[in-house]
Structures are given as C-alpha cells and as structure tokens.
Design an enzyme around this catalytic site. Sequence first.
Site, PDB file in Angstrom:
ATOM      1  N   PRO A 216     -61.312-131.227  23.369  1.00 48.05           N
ATOM      2  CG  PRO A 216     -63.535-130.531  23.566  1.00 48.05           C
ATOM      3  CD  PRO A 216     -62.616-131.652  23.940  1.00 48.05           C
ATOM      4  CE1 TYR A 217     -56.758-126.673  29.150  1.00 54.02           C
ATOM      5  CE2 TYR A 217     -55.758-128.841  29.318  1.00 54.02           C
ATOM      6  CZ  TYR A 217     -55.766-127.501  29.625  1.00 54.02           C
ATOM      7  OH  TYR A 217     -54.765-126.981  30.414  1.00 54.02           O
ATOM      8  CB  VAL A 218     -55.488-132.180  24.734  1.00 51.86           C
ATOM      9  CG1 VAL A 218     -55.508-132.516  26.208  1.00 51.86           C
ATOM     10  CG2 VAL A 218     -56.433-133.083  23.969  1.00 51.86           C
TER      11      VAL A 218
ATOM     12  CB  SER B 111     -57.752-125.432  22.179  1.00 52.10           C
ATOM     13  OG  SER B 111     -57.962-125.901  23.499  1.00 52.10           O
ATOM     14  CE  LYS B 112     -54.265-124.360  27.868  1.00 49.42           C
ATOM     15  NZ  LYS B 112     -53.666-123.053  28.246  1.00 49.42           N
TER      16      LYS B 112
END
Length: 282
Positions: free
Chosen positions: A152-154, A156-157
């Site tokens: 989810p983090y990578v 969205s980044k």
Amino acid sequence: MNSLPLSNKVILVTGASSGIGAAAARAFSAAGAKVAVASRRKEKLEQLAAGMNDSLVIGVDLSLENEAREMIRLVVAHYGRIDVLVNNAAAIIVDRSDSVKSADLINAFRTNLVAPVVATQEALVSMRKQGGGQIINVGSPGFMMGIPFYAPYVCSKAALSAWTRTIQSEWAGSGITVSEYFPGYIATDSLPDSRLGNVEQDFLMEEHQNFIAKMFTKPKTPDHVARQLVQLVIRPRAITYSDFGVKIGAFISNISGFRLAIARQMASTARKKKNLTMFSGQ
C-alpha cells in the site's frame, strides 16, 4: 536586519508530530520561518510548537479530503499567505501482497496521494495570488525497489512521484516550484500499521546483508533530512536524494538483477523474523 535564511517565509509541514516532519519544523523555525504544523496527534504538535517561534498548530486527518483543503485555508487565514507546502505525512501499512485489503490500499492512497494533491491545489490559489511558492513532496525510493510487505505504501508513493513530475512539467515557468525529496531509510521511533503483528522498523534488514543492500538501507536521522529540506527551500531543485547511497540505490533499482537480489533478501529476512510462509494460508 534579520539575516536568517528563511525569515518571514510561511511554511506548512504535514505529518509534523514525529520523525522527519517534527525535525523539519524545528529546522525551518530555527532558520527564521513561520511554521504551521499539521498532524492527527494535536497534543504532540502543541509540544513541538512550544519550542518554536510564530507557529500554528493544526489537528487534521489527511485521509479526509475536506480536512486537507481546510488545513491550507487555516494557514492562509492565519498568516495571510503560504510560501512552502511540505507534503510529508504518510500512511505506512504492512501486509502481504496476496492478502492486502482494498480498504488499506484506499486509505494509503487517500493519505499519501489524494491529500497532497488537494492540499497542493488549495495552496496554489494563494501562491498564484502572491506571485509564487514552493511545493515539496516527500517521496520514497522504495517504490523503485518494490519493498516487500509494504505494497500500500510503495504503490501510493509511486503515484505521488507521478503526480509530482506531472505538475513539474505543467507548472514550469509559473513561479510555482515543485520539488521531490527522497529520504530513503530513516531511523525513527514511529512504527508502521502492521497486519503481520508487531514489526520493528528494521524487520526487513539483517546484520549480514550484501554491500549493495547495506548501502541502500543505511539509516539516516530525521535531523539530517531536516537540514537538507531547509537547503531545498533556500535553493530549490527538481529532485534531491538524502545521500549518495539513496541515489545509487534508485539507479540500481532500474537493473532488474540487482533490484531483485536486494528485494528478495529483504523478503526472506522478513519471513524468517516473523515466521511467515511464502503465501498466506499455506
């Protein structure tokens, strides 16, 4: 005559209750800026602001679009302008890629992409009236590597980097400077939102990593990043890496053999530490 380099600059830092955001807010204030700090943890912001000059505390949930817009309006109403917006806040969710929930993906994108987009759009209104301004988006080189268990983090980044680079081209020559900052691995006391049980910040790392993995994952301090962010406001650039190792790591991520070797080692380390199988349900 005040000789501080950021005297009278109005700077808003999101995600300022800890880590990079808190360190950056202190550094901007020490350099003479008027600093607005935003986060969900308002009590932490108030503690931070107590040691700063001419600060504004804004409690905000950046997963909510209307609060992201209102945050900018509060800054402009208080100071009369906004010179620099530092989009630093991030939702960091840890889970297996084969079982990550759509709700977690949506939450990560709301906080890590939609909030910076709508905040930037709102800040643009004031920046255009005052004749200029700067947007600094704190990205992550992790999306280039494909950091395991951080989907989810990578993801969205990666989307935030795409947005950053799009507005860099669209707004060139407008007086609105857009900067992308890649901090790499930062040692903080903040723990991610994990679906794998409690995980330490370094749960992907092991003592006997290969040289390239060690270089890519060597931790920096929030104060190191804060000093660079001050310099990025003084001398704006399109892209800045926290150090040479992160820059090399970003380059190596384009070489599939090296990238996979590093990321596979991270995944293997995490499985050993958390006693995980390759896929959920095995």
